[in-house]
Design an enzyme around this catalytic site. Structure first.
Site, PDB file in Angstrom:
ATOM      1  CG  HIS A 195     -37.059  23.136 -10.458  1.00 48.61           C
ATOM      2  ND1 HIS A 195     -36.077  22.234 -10.000  1.00 48.61           N
ATOM      3  CD2 HIS A 195     -37.834  22.998  -9.901  1.00 48.61           C
ATOM      4  CE1 HIS A 195     -36.818  21.317  -9.369  1.00 48.61           C
ATOM      5  NE2 HIS A 195     -37.916  21.947  -8.983  1.00 48.61           N
ATOM      6  NE  ARG A 302     -43.042  21.947  -8.642  1.00 49.51           N
ATOM      7  CZ  ARG A 302     -43.282  21.735  -9.842  1.00 49.51           C
ATOM      8  NH1 ARG A 302     -44.310  22.721 -10.468  1.00 49.51           N
ATOM      9  NH2 ARG A 302     -43.363  20.660 -10.726  1.00 49.51           N
ATOM     10  NE  ARG A 338     -44.073  19.483  -3.847  1.00 49.00           N
ATOM     11  CZ  ARG A 338     -43.464  19.324  -4.940  1.00 49.00           C
ATOM     12  NH1 ARG A 338     -43.512  18.176  -5.963  1.00 49.00           N
ATOM     13  NH2 ARG A 338     -42.741  20.512  -5.464  1.00 49.00           N
ATOM     14  CD  GLU A 437     -41.951  13.349  -5.964  1.00 49.98           C
ATOM     15  OE1 GLU A 437     -41.984  13.973  -7.016  1.00 49.98           O
ATOM     16  OE2 GLU A 437     -42.266  13.819  -5.005  1.00 49.98           O
ATOM     17  CG  ASN A 460     -41.676  16.735 -13.478  1.00 47.15           C
ATOM     18  OD1 ASN A 460     -42.010  16.172 -14.643  1.00 47.15           O
ATOM     19  ND2 ASN A 460     -42.042  18.000 -12.868  1.00 47.15           N
ATOM     20  CG  ASP A 461     -38.485  13.942  -8.450  1.00 45.31           C
ATOM     21  OD1 ASP A 461     -37.413  14.207  -8.877  1.00 45.31           O
ATOM     22  OD2 ASP A 461     -39.108  14.989  -7.778  1.00 45.31           O
ATOM     23  NE  ARG A 471     -36.830  17.375 -11.764  1.00 47.57           N
ATOM     24  CZ  ARG A 471     -37.649  17.606 -11.172  1.00 47.57           C
ATOM     25  NH1 ARG A 471     -38.002  16.729 -10.074  1.00 47.57           N
ATOM     26  NH2 ARG A 471     -38.683  18.715 -11.158  1.00 47.57           N
ATOM     27  CB  CYS A 508     -48.936  17.350 -10.289  1.00 45.03           C
ATOM     28  SG  CYS A 508     -47.901  16.714  -8.942  1.00 45.03           S
TER      29      CYS A 508
HETATM   30  C1  PEP Z   1     -42.476  15.737 -10.026  1.00 38.51           C
HETATM   31  O1  PEP Z   1     -41.301  15.047  -9.521  1.00 38.51           O
HETATM   32  O2  PEP Z   1     -43.033  15.344 -11.005  1.00 38.51           O
HETATM   33  C2  PEP Z   1     -43.135  16.929  -9.441  1.00 38.51           C
HETATM   34  C3  PEP Z   1     -44.151  17.263  -9.884  1.00 38.51           C
HETATM   35  O3  PEP Z   1     -42.472  17.463  -8.511  1.00 38.51           O
HETATM   36  P1  PEP Z   1     -41.311  18.668  -8.745  1.00 38.51           P
HETATM   37  O4  PEP Z   1     -41.025  18.636 -10.315  1.00 38.51           O
HETATM   38  O5  PEP Z   1     -41.379  19.488  -7.936  1.00 38.51           O
HETATM   39  O6  PEP Z   1     -39.984  17.683  -7.933  1.00 38.51           O
HETATM   40 MG    MG Z   2     -40.981  15.741  -7.515  1.00 35.55          MG
END
Ligand code: PEP
Ligand code: MG
Length: 577
Positions: A195, A302, A338, A437, A460-461, A471, A508
């Site tokens: 984050h 988000r 979301r 994800e 990302n997830d 992560r 995303c």
């Molecule tokens: C992701 O997981 O790629 C995503 C966009 O959600 P976040 O980064 O908020 O978990």
């Molecule tokens: Mg995510």
């Protein structure tokens, strides 16, 4: 031992591009160990305590004044409660008794009384009082730090433009941060999709993560240079290095400025194929920034900003106001909202998510929403009420099973009916999608595609779950690369299944704005690229430099490679003429 103030380079992981220079602001959550001893002189111990409480009160008053002028009354009210707590006669009497009768030292007497008080609050039924326990402990730590003579380190103390150094930053840490005073971020832990990285990109600030614990040995004010593209930080830089960075910084800024000038034109390949370029945002303020950077809509709102750093969940009206503010800026452009995605590394004190050994595999996002109908439906009702006259779309996070999609849709229908029954207007139809994800969804993409209007791939997830590499853990950050063929093949599969069912696909995760990822995703046939606003101008420039057919050949080639490094190397050495 005196610290050497000679140049020192810390290698890390690139997290947000750009170059910055400034004094260090070291934010370190200290683990304070409390000495416990029998004392002879209770008089002097009481005096120490009294002095520490006076200093703490002064600190709190100045924080309250700062909050009133900078962040508003809600945060100021928290400090007011902290100040009142320091005068609580029950607390003070308990500490005095422990010092005078049990002959305990001030630190131990103080922290014991704080713990009793906090636990009593936690035991109450009312969620409001349970949440006060965190405030009590916060005040307790402040006085304890003063008693122990430990230098205070709090994000609210940032007063001059600085590079923030931290172990890692959680979303709630960053809410308290005065972002206008941050010129860059360095973290000891975390990977490129943590984050801190997302926040830095949202602010358009350079960031280097995973620098290792030694970066935390720097002191407030130590001079620092960071390069968020190379992924390095240099403490005590010499004149030659400063000049070198300065030259590069000017070059990067000139390029960014040139790209911003064409940011409002479409992302069209040399052979006339256009893709949609939209933004990831995490607050109403970022909607305008997104438009200024050429966003054609919002691909990911988000909504966690609504829920963090509060004493209770936001009500329907408050949420409606926030969604309205964003939709008013975006007018009829698409806005994908979301639903709440807390859990994992995002905590909510008033929800009591409880201890979990593996929070990223735990009770997160849609799993929690489905178990908390009041919380979930409040959000869904606010969204329905915000929908008329706009292209608002709703997306569910962390879906793993078809049953979850169906249950979430039932809640959505119930919320719709409640809003209509209450006499509110709603949009005739809104698109409903899911985040892809979790690998189970990628594997069964054909089945999921029949149930929703769109997919948005959260790399990302998806990457952390595919490579089993958390992560936020810098020790495994080298594994969690979205360019890994195991991730790319899933994206390929998801796109094929979705297009076969006639639904569109966005992406995303950070990969959408990654210069190596962009041409691959273009070649795989992605419809919508969603990224931090600051990444849009450059990503559009990249797309304009490719033909669709060359990107398709590139994508076909990289799907057969055997590592993320090989993929990146191939993309870099096969750039268009
Ligand atoms: C992701 O997981 O790629 C995503 C966009 O959600 P976040 O980064 O908020 O978990
Ligand atoms: Mg995510």
């Amino acid at each position: 031992m005196a610290r050497e103030k000679t140049p020192h380079t810390y290698p890390g992981i690139p997290a947000s591009p750009g170059i910055s220079r400034g004094p260090a602001f070291v934010y370190q959550v200290q683990d304070l160990s409390v000495p416990r001893r029998q004392i002879q002189d209770s008089e002097s111990e009481l005096k120490r305590l009294e002095k520490a409480i006076t200093i703490a009160s002064e600190q709190i008053t100045s924080l309250q004044t700062k909050a009133e002028t900078e962040t508003g009354t809600e945060e100021a009210a928290i400090f007011e409660a902290h100040a009142l707590f320091l005068q609580d006669p029950t607390l003070i009497t308990a500490v005095h008794e422990a010092i005078e009768e049990q002959r305990l030292n001030a630190e131990a007497a103080w922290i014991d009384a704080i713990e009793v008080n906090a636990s009593n609050l936690e035991a109450l039924e009312d969620e409001y009082f349970q949440a006060r326990a965190a405030d009590v402990r916060d005040v307790g730590q402040r006085v304890l730090r003063i008693l122990l003579g430990v230098e205070e380190s709090d994000l609210t103390d940032l007063t001059t433009p600085s590079i923030v150094i931290a172990r890692d930053l959680t979303p709630s840490d960053t809410v308290r941060l005065d972002k206008s005073l941050v010129v860059g971020f360095c973290t000891a832990e975390g990977g490129p999709t943590s984050h801190t990285a997302i926040l830095a990109k949202a602010l358009g600030l350079p960031a280097v993560v995973g620098l290792g614990r030694s970066i935390l040995d720097l002191k407030h004010g130590d001079p620092l240079l960071i390069d968020g593209s190379r992924g390095e930080a240099i403490a005590f830089p010499d004149e030659k290095t400063i000049q070198e960075f300065e030259t590069r910084r000017m070059k990067i800024e000139a390029q960014a400025l040139a790209e911003l000038e064409t940011a409002h034109e479409p992302a069209m390949t040399t052979d006339g194929h256009q893709v949609e370029m939209v933004a990831n945002i995490g607050s109403p303020q970022e909607a305008q920034i997104a438009l200024e950077h050429g966003a054609e809509g919002i691909g990911l709102l988000r909504t966690e900003f609504l829920y963090l750093e509060r004493r209770e969940a936001p009500n329907e009206q408050e949420q409606l106001a926030a969604y309205d503010a964003i939709l008013d800026v975006m007018e009829d452009r698409p806005v994908v909202v979301r639903t709440i995605d807390v859990g994992g590394d995002k905590e909510l004190p008033y929800l009591d998510l409880g201890f979990e050994a593996n929070p990223f595999l735990g009770w997160r996002a849609i799993r929690m929403s489905l178990d908390k109908p009041d919380l979930f439906k409040t959000q869904l009702r606010a969204l329905w009420r915000a929908s008329p006259g706009h292209d608002l779309r709703i997306m569910f996070p962390m879906i793993a099973t078809l049953d979850e999609v169906r249950r979430a849709q039932e809640f959505l229908q119930e919320a719709h009916d409640e809003v209509v029954a209450a006499g509110h207007e709603v949009a005739g139809r809104i698109q409903v999608g899911i985040m892809v994800e979790v690998p189970s969804v990628a594997v069964l993409a054909d089945l999921f595609a029949r149930e929703v209007d769109f997919f948005s791939i959260g790399t990302n997830d998806l990457t952390q779950y595919t490579l089993a590499a958390e992560r936020t853990n810098e020790k495994v950050a080298h594994l969690g690369d979205g360019c890994h063929p195991a991730v790319l093949r899933q994206i390929h599969r998801v796109l094929e299944a979705a297009h076969h069912e006639g639904i569109w696909v966005g992406l995303c995760g950070e990969l959408a704005g990654d210069p190596d990822g962009v041409p691959i995703l273009l070649g795989l046939g992605l419809d919508e690229f969603s990224m931090a606003p600051s990444s849009i101008p450059h990503a559009k420039t990249i797309i304009r430099s490719w033909s669709r057919s060359d990107a398709q050949s590139l994508a076909t080639k990289v799907l057969d490679l055997d590592s993320a490094e090989a993929v990146r190397e191939y993309v870099r050495s096969n750039q268009p003429e």
